[in-house]
Design an enzyme around this catalytic site. Structure first.
Site, mmCIF file in Angstrom:
data_model
loop_
_atom_site.group_PDB
_atom_site.id
_atom_site.type_symbol
_atom_site.label_atom_id
_atom_site.label_comp_id
_atom_site.label_asym_id
_atom_site.label_seq_id
_atom_site.Cartn_x
_atom_site.Cartn_y
_atom_site.Cartn_z
ATOM 1 N N LYS A 107 -6.439 32.781 -10.131
ATOM 2 C CA LYS A 107 -5.117 32.495 -9.575
ATOM 3 C C LYS A 107 -4.232 33.736 -9.692
ATOM 4 C CE LYS A 107 -5.266 28.110 -8.342
ATOM 5 N NZ LYS A 107 -4.883 27.619 -7.011
ATOM 6 N N ASP A 138 -7.034 33.464 -5.413
ATOM 7 C CA ASP A 138 -6.306 32.401 -4.730
ATOM 8 C C ASP A 138 -4.818 32.655 -4.884
ATOM 9 O OD1 ASP A 138 -5.373 30.129 -3.532
ATOM 10 O OD2 ASP A 138 -6.156 28.729 -5.019
ATOM 11 N N GLU A 164 -8.232 33.878 -1.024
ATOM 12 C CA GLU A 164 -7.906 32.572 -0.458
ATOM 13 C C GLU A 164 -6.411 32.449 -0.175
ATOM 14 O OE1 GLU A 164 -7.957 28.003 -2.171
ATOM 15 O OE2 GLU A 164 -9.661 29.320 -2.647
ATOM 16 N N ASP A 190 -7.155 27.786 3.056
ATOM 17 C CA ASP A 190 -7.135 26.500 2.362
ATOM 18 C C ASP A 190 -5.991 25.658 2.915
ATOM 19 O OD1 ASP A 190 -7.034 24.324 0.662
ATOM 20 O OD2 ASP A 190 -6.428 25.468 -1.097
ATOM 21 N N LYS A 214 -11.508 20.494 1.090
ATOM 22 C CA LYS A 214 -11.345 19.574 -0.034
ATOM 23 C C LYS A 214 -11.433 18.155 0.500
ATOM 24 C CE LYS A 214 -8.504 22.919 -2.518
ATOM 25 N NZ LYS A 214 -7.209 23.248 -3.140
#
Length: 335
Positions: A107, A138, A164, A190, A214
């Site tokens: 992250k 991400d 991402e 995403d 997801k």
């Protein structure tokens, strides 16, 4: 799929699981679990999501709990470690919770952090994984195009597998991809998939190289498979910080994808202090077996929310169920 509310409510359990490290701005993850004919399923949209967005999560839960499973092409799924926005000194302890994982998702751009701290965190991950490890980032859409381009240059030396959602919008992703294409760092989408009115637009706009899918936010395993097929891009399956019940849904999605070249972000149960099953879906040798899970009554009791939170979630469940029923009725009328 339509399921009567009266078939859902009798088994509903509302739980909260503490996180080891603050993640995505929260310290605990709340979820609604209930049992259908096919097994236990999960409804856990984040509290800030409105009912329209959350209804997709309920459709996914109903599909997983009531429909026949989709055919699988694999029985095991390799998963990545997930590294929250910890200090560089804290990286090793996080990676220790993901034994055998050869890939780490890091992250970055979390509130209150700096690019220098992000670079130090990524450098620590690369050092621990070694040259053969895979490092992906991400950003959750937090950079603008100029900031993202600057960050790509600052982090490129760590041999990134992909970044991402570096920017929030599809036009920004398209422009960034044009600017950094020569660097050979792929861009994954995403939020531009799961929060979009048209989840295929990011592929049509040539704004991404990889799709992150997801199961819950996209309306279920079948809906996500349709999106991947229509987009024509490689996909990686990730979690929405689910319990083991929700992770099982994600594993069934990953197991059904015709091709799966990336390690999946389904090892996130390791970020919790505990879980609601006796044998949680946590990585062993970097792998998860594709299986359904049954919650433990004792663990469900131990993690139950208070009555105020239970009422809040049940009200939300009822509102979302009404939206799902209305949408189903509209489709039937159109047919």
């Amino acid at each position: 799929m339509t399921v009567a509310l009266g078939d859902i409510l009798p088994t509903v359990r509302v739980i909260s699981l503490p996180l080891r490290t603050r993640f995505r701005g929260i310290d605990a993850r709340e979820a609604v679990l209930f049992e259908g004919p096919a097994g236990w399923t999960e409804f856990s949209p984040f509290p800030e999501y409105d009912d329209v967005e959350s209804a997709a999560w309920l459709r996914a839960a109903l599909d997983f709990g009531w429909a026949e499973p989709v055919p699988a092409v694999r029985e095991r799924v390799r998963v990545n470690a997930t590294v929250p926005a910890v200090s560089a000194d804290g990286v090793a302890a996080v990676l220790d919770r993901f034994p055998g994982c050869r890939t780490a998702k890091v992250k970055v751009v979390e509130p209150g952090t700096t690019l220098a701290e992000d670079v130090a965190r990524v450098a620590a991950v690369r050092s621990i994984l070694g040259v053969e490890g895979r490092v992906r980032l991400d950003a959750n859409g937090a950079w603008n195009v100029d900031e993202a381009e600057h960050a790509f240059h600052a982090l490129a030396e760590y041999d990134l597998e992909y970044v991402e959602q570096p920017c929030a919008s599809i036009p920004e992703l398209t422009e960034l991809r044009r600017r950094v294409k020569y660097m050979g760092i792929p861009i994954a989408a995403d939020e531009s998939v799961r929060k979009a009115d048209d989840p295929i637009e990011v592929a049509r706009a040539l704004a991404a190289d990889v799709l992150v899918v997801k199961a819950q936010p996209l309306g279920g395993v079948r809906a996500a498979l349709d999106i991947v097929a229509a987009a024509g891009l490689p996909a990686v399956v990730s979690s929405a910080l689910d319990t083991s019940v929700g992770i099982s849904m994600g594993l069934h999605l990953a197991a059904a994808l015709p091709e799966l070249e990336f390690d999946c972000g389904l090892g996130t149960v390791a970020l919790f202090e505990g879980d609601i099953v006796d044998s949680p879906l946590v990585p062993v040798d970097g792998v998860l077996d594709v299986r359904r899970v049954v919650p433990s009554s004792a663990l469900l009791d131990a993690s139950a929310v208070d009555e105020e939170r239970r009422t809040w979630w049940l009200d939300r469940l009822r509102r979302c169920h009404a939206l799902v029923e209305d949408a189903a009725a509209f489709r039937e009328g159109a047919e």
